[in-house]
Each structure stands twice: as C-alpha cells, then as structure tokens.
Design an enzyme around this catalytic site. Structure first.
Site, short mmCIF file in Angstrom:
data_model
loop_
_atom_site.label_atom_id
_atom_site.label_comp_id
_atom_site.label_asym_id
_atom_site.label_seq_id
_atom_site.Cartn_x
_atom_site.Cartn_y
_atom_site.Cartn_z
NE ARG A 15 -2.50 -1.84 3.19
CZ ARG A 15 -2.93 -1.88 4.44
NH1 ARG A 15 -3.90 -1.08 4.84
NH2 ARG A 15 -2.38 -2.71 5.31
CD GLU A 151 -3.91 -11.68 14.57
OE1 GLU A 151 -3.90 -10.71 13.80
OE2 GLU A 151 -3.37 -11.66 15.69
CG ASN A 166 -0.30 -8.55 19.44
OD1 ASN A 166 0.65 -8.20 20.14
ND2 ASN A 166 -0.17 -9.31 18.37
CE LYS A 348 35.05 24.60 -1.77
NZ LYS A 348 35.82 24.06 -2.90
C1 UD1 Z 1 -0.13 -8.35 13.44
C2 UD1 Z 1 -0.58 -9.23 14.58
C3 UD1 Z 1 -1.78 -8.56 15.27
C4 UD1 Z 1 -1.43 -7.17 15.73
C5 UD1 Z 1 -0.86 -6.35 14.58
C6 UD1 Z 1 -0.28 -5.05 15.10
C7 UD1 Z 1 -0.11 -11.54 13.99
C8 UD1 Z 1 -0.66 -12.77 13.43
N1 UD1 Z 1 -0.96 -10.52 14.07
O1 UD1 Z 1 -1.20 -8.30 12.50
O2 UD1 Z 1 -2.18 -9.34 16.40
O3 UD1 Z 1 -2.57 -6.53 16.28
O4 UD1 Z 1 0.21 -7.06 13.93
O5 UD1 Z 1 0.11 -4.27 14.01
O6 UD1 Z 1 1.05 -11.50 14.38
N2 UD1 Z 1 5.77 -9.72 8.73
C9 UD1 Z 1 6.86 -10.45 8.28
N3 UD1 Z 1 6.64 -11.62 7.64
C10 UD1 Z 1 5.41 -12.11 7.44
C11 UD1 Z 1 4.29 -11.38 7.91
C12 UD1 Z 1 4.51 -10.18 8.55
O7 UD1 Z 1 8.00 -10.03 8.43
O8 UD1 Z 1 5.29 -13.21 6.87
C13 UD1 Z 1 6.02 -8.45 9.41
C14 UD1 Z 1 5.46 -7.26 8.68
O9 UD1 Z 1 6.44 -6.72 7.81
C15 UD1 Z 1 5.11 -6.31 9.81
C16 UD1 Z 1 4.81 -7.23 10.97
O10 UD1 Z 1 5.37 -8.48 10.66
O11 UD1 Z 1 6.22 -5.51 10.18
C17 UD1 Z 1 3.32 -7.37 11.21
O12 UD1 Z 1 2.75 -7.92 10.05
P1 UD1 Z 1 1.31 -7.48 9.52
O13 UD1 Z 1 1.02 -8.18 8.27
O14 UD1 Z 1 1.22 -6.00 9.53
O15 UD1 Z 1 0.42 -8.11 10.66
P2 UD1 Z 1 -1.07 -7.78 10.99
O16 UD1 Z 1 -1.92 -8.64 10.17
O17 UD1 Z 1 -1.30 -6.33 10.97
#
Ligand code: UD1
Ligand code: CA
Length: 454
Positions: A15, A151, A166, A348
């Site tokens: 995004r 979630e 969380n 400079k």
């Molecule tokens: C996650 C949490 C959720 C929390 C929210 C807070 C989980 C399952 N859910 O959800 O409980 O409220 O963050 O923002 O943990 N990332 C990776 N690899 C992956 C997936 C994600 O590195 O395979 C990283 C993303 O880059 C990001 C972070 O993990 O920095 C969170 O991932 P995101 O997809 O934003 O999680 P949410 O679905 O928002």
C-alpha cells in the site's frame, strides 16, 4: 543475561506504492527500521535479528547496526514464520524481544517497561486500548489472566468488542519461544503461521503472561500507507518540538519546525518558523535562527544570529557571529568569533577569521581570511581554473574593495588594500595597495550619437 531482538520487516508494504521497501521510508529523516535499531541499541540489545523479505540489497545498503544479523524470509507465511527465520540464532537462556519494523515511534522507556514486566513473568506483551480496534489482534483475558490473542479475522462477535489489542511487540524466553514456534500451525482465516498463537500455548502450559502499555498509542502505530507515514511524521515532530522546548528553546510555532536527526540546543535559543534541522545540529546558548533556515550537520555558537533563509551545511559558526539573511555556508565553512556573513554570500571550505566580514554578494571558496579583514561586496575568490582548485589567503585587517576577483592561488598580505573592481593575480604585500583595473579616461564635452534618419 541480556536480551536479543527480532525485528519483523519482511512484509511487502504494497500500500506504500513504492519501489522502496516500506521500512526504508523515512520518518524524521531516518528510515523507520533504523530508528528501531537505534532504540534497541541504546538499550544494549545483544543481537538484533532483522527479518527481511523484499529489497534486501536496498535494505543492506541503507541500514546499519552494531550487532545486526540479517535473516531472509523468502516467502511471507506469517509473523510466526518470520520469527522462525531467526530461531537458529536464538540462545535458550536469553530473552527475545519481538518488534515490528513499521512502528518507528516506539520509545526506549516503553521497551524498558516491557523488559521490567518480563522480569516478573514468563511472557510480556505490549498492549494498548484503541477506540477502534478493527483489524488488530485482540487480547483475550479470563479475569486478569491473558489466555490468548485472537486475530480480527478469526474473532467472534464478542471478541471483536475487546478494545485491548496486540501491538505485535512482546518478550519471552528463548527456549520457550523456539519450542512454541515449532508447534505453530496455519489453520486460520488467513492460512498464516501466526506468532500470536504462541500466547495460547503459553497460557495452556500455565505460564504467567503480563502486559505493559506504551505512554501513548502513537508509539505502536504501524505505517501501512503514505497517509499513515505523514501522520507518524507529524507525531514525531511534535515530540521533537517538546524536547527542544523542554531544554530551554523557544519555538515561534512548535508545529512549524522539522527535526531530521539529532539536534541539541543551549538555553534561550530562539527558533523561528519553518526551520529544518537535519543530521547532527548543535546550537549554543542565546542563538537565534530565523525563519526558513536549513541547518544540516552544523554547529552554531553562543549568541550567534542566523537570519532568515540561510542554508548552513557541514559548517561551524562561532560565538556572536551573524549570518544572512540569504546566506549559504557549505561544507568546510568556518566562521570564527564575531565574524559576519551577509546576504547572498556563499562560503565553501573557507575560514573567516575573528571579526572578519563579508557582508554582501560574495563567494569565498578555499579561502583563509584573517581576523578583522573586510571583504567588499561582490568579491569572488576564483578558486577553480577548470581543472584544479587553489587557495586564496587574505591577511588580518586586509580590505578587499567591492567587485574584486582574487585569482587563486594568491595571497593578500596583512593590512593590504585592494582597489574596487580589481582582478588580482599576484601577491599583494603587507600594507600595500593594489589597483588592477582599467584606468579611467574622461573626454570633455562628449557629443552623444543621434538617431539617423533614412
Ligand atoms: C499483526 C498481529 C496482530 C497485531 C498487529 C499489530 C499476527 C498474526 N498478528 O497483525 O495481532 O494486532 O500485527 O500491528 O502477528 N511480517 C513479516 N513476515 C510475514 C508477515 C509479517 O515479516 O510473513 C512483518 C510485517 O512486515 C510487519 C509485521 O510483521 O512488520 C506485522 O505484520 P502485519 O502483516 O502488519 O500483521 P497484521 O496482520 O497487521
Ligand atoms: Ca500491521
């Protein structure tokens, strides 16, 4: 024993609509993920494991840290899977703090609170209550006891009413974490390996789970698009403005300054509107910075006055100096005490001695100007012959007339005078006068040409 950190930064950040990995977008002039690394390094984290997926080369050239360990997550299969990429580097007997790479405003004091809570339990979570928790993982409690994180997409109607969420930041023992990661499955609404499932496993083993909260919700706010990025930037700037004012600086308008690095100010500093401060900037007591100035990696001495629209980069301005309006000090410009640089003056790699002045329309490049010398309006040090740069040395108390060109390498002695409009190509000795311009010739009773009729 200390603790190590796993930063989750493998998400694509679709995004953002950018060719830059999301966590490299800057907040306050510093990539988001670098801010988080700096924060945990200030807490002396032992190892910092950075889980990355996209733009590895870009990340590696833009980000650095003392104990940084790069862990590739080739496919983004969820936050649990992401942490697993660092598992082989995690010691059983150390604590592991998990952070997200896109929440750059997290403060050291909040993470210290999380560490302190962990000392009293097995797993500490950073949680926050939101008015609108839509999309976030909910903290499920049985009485006071935390029993799970659910979630949003997997939550029941009742669970969706829970406002405690969380933040994605937590800390637990290394051995527990590794054991729980190995037990994760992906049977859920998103088909992902959720890190959050670890909480229920811990609760079922009878582990004690506690929560800590940040000072404000903005600390844990993640950036998903450029609108969030702009909001986070404003929140950071507000924080920086408060810091400056707390340290004794007056800001004409705290909403109209930009700090993109580390700024330190003495007491009774005044900063007018729209000033940008970047890199490492030090401003002395009683100094005043005019509207629309840009200060980059520079030092401004006590009582100095920088008038509006001046740009100062890689330069040092001494005590009681005045600069601008509309002056440009480039890298290597040094102004000694009481020196003055006025409008449309560029410096400079040059030193302006104590009490020396260049008040108008001047270029000083590769020059050394002695104390109390006066550089007239329109003076140019011609430091470049098209191939090489050469030096101009001007002695103490020298007087350079207006519109002079000093063709380097050249020396003007102490107390010497250069007549206005001169082109100086060889040394002017101490106390001598040099005049190097066309001699004036007058023709009396000159008849002006008249328009021809044809
Ligand atoms: C996650 C949490 C959720 C929390 C929210 C807070 C989980 C399952 N859910 O959800 O409980 O409220 O963050 O923002 O943990 N990332 C990776 N690899 C992956 C997936 C994600 O590195 O395979 C990283 C993303 O880059 C990001 C972070 O993990 O920095 C969170 O991932 P995101 O997809 O934003 O999680 P949410 O679905 O928002
Ligand atoms: Ca998120």
């Amino acid at each position: 024993m200390g603790f190590s950190v796993v930063i989750l930064a493998a998400g694509k950040g679709t995004r953002m609509k950018s060719s830059l990995p999301k966590v490299l977008h800057k907040v306050g002039g510093i990539p988001m993920v670098q801010r988080i690394i700096n924060t945990v390094e200030a807490m002396s984290a032992q190892n910092v494991h950075l889980v990355y997926g996209h733009g590895g080369d870009q990340l590696k050239s833009a980000v650095n840290g003392k104990h940084l360990n790069w862990c590739l997550q080739a496919e983004q299969l969820g936050t649990g899977h992401a942490v697993k990429q660092a598992a082989e580097h995690i010691q059983d007997d150390e604590d592991v703090m998990i952070l997200v790479g896109d929440a750059p405003l997290i403060q050291q004091q909040t993470l210290e609170r999380l560490v302190a809570v962990k000392a009293e339990c097995d797993l500490a979570l950073l949680t926050v209550e939101l008015d609108d928790p839509t999309g976030m993982g909910r903290i499920v409690r049985n009485g006071e006891q935390i029993t799970a994180i659910v979630e949003h997409k997997d939550a029941s109607e009742a669970q969706r009413n829970i406002r405690e969420i969380n933040t994605g930041m937590m800390i637990m023992g290394g051995a527990n974490l590794k054991r729980w990661l190995n037990a994760l499955g992906n049977d859920n609404a998103q088909g992902e390996y959720y890190l959050t499932d670890v909480i229920e496993m811990a609760a079922k083993e009878g582990k004690v789970i506690k929560a800590a909260q940040p000072d404000s919700a903005v600390e844990v706010e993640g950036v998903n698009n450029r609108i969030h990025l702009a909001g986070i930037e404003r929140a950071l700037q507000q924080r920086e403005a408060v810091k400056l004012m707390t340290n004794g600086a007056t800001l004409a308008d705290p909403a109209r300054i930009d700090v993109r690095g580390n700024v330190s100010t003495g007491q009774d500093v005044f900063i007018d509107i729209n000033v940008i401060m970047q890199g490492t900037v030090t401003i002395g007591h009683n100094a005043s910075i005019g509207a629309n100035c840009v200060l980059i990696d520079c030092e401004i001495g006590d009582n100095a006055v920088i008038d509006s629209h001046s740009v100062i980069e890689g330069a040092s301005v001494g005590e009681n100096c005045t600069v601008g309006p509309f002056a440009r000090l480039r890298p290597g410009a040094v102004m000694k005490t009481d020196a003055k640089v006025g409008n449309f003056v560029e410096m400079k790699k040059s030193v302006l001695g104590e009490g020396a002045k260049a008040n108008h329309l001047t270029y000083l490049g590769d020059a050394e100007v002695g104390a109390k010398a006066n550089i007239g309006a329109g003076t140019i040090t011609c430091n470049y012959d098209g191939v090489n740069k050469s030096k101009t040395i001007i002695g103490e108390n020298a007087f350079i007339g207006s519109n002079s060109s000093l063709v380097a390498p050249v020396k003007i002695g102490e107390g010497a005078t250069v007549g206005a409009g001169s082109v100086i190509t060889s040394e002017v000795r101490k106390d001598a006068l040099a005049v190097a311009r066309g001699k004036q010739r007058n023709i009396e009773g000159w008849n002006r040409p008249v328009k021809k009729n044809d």
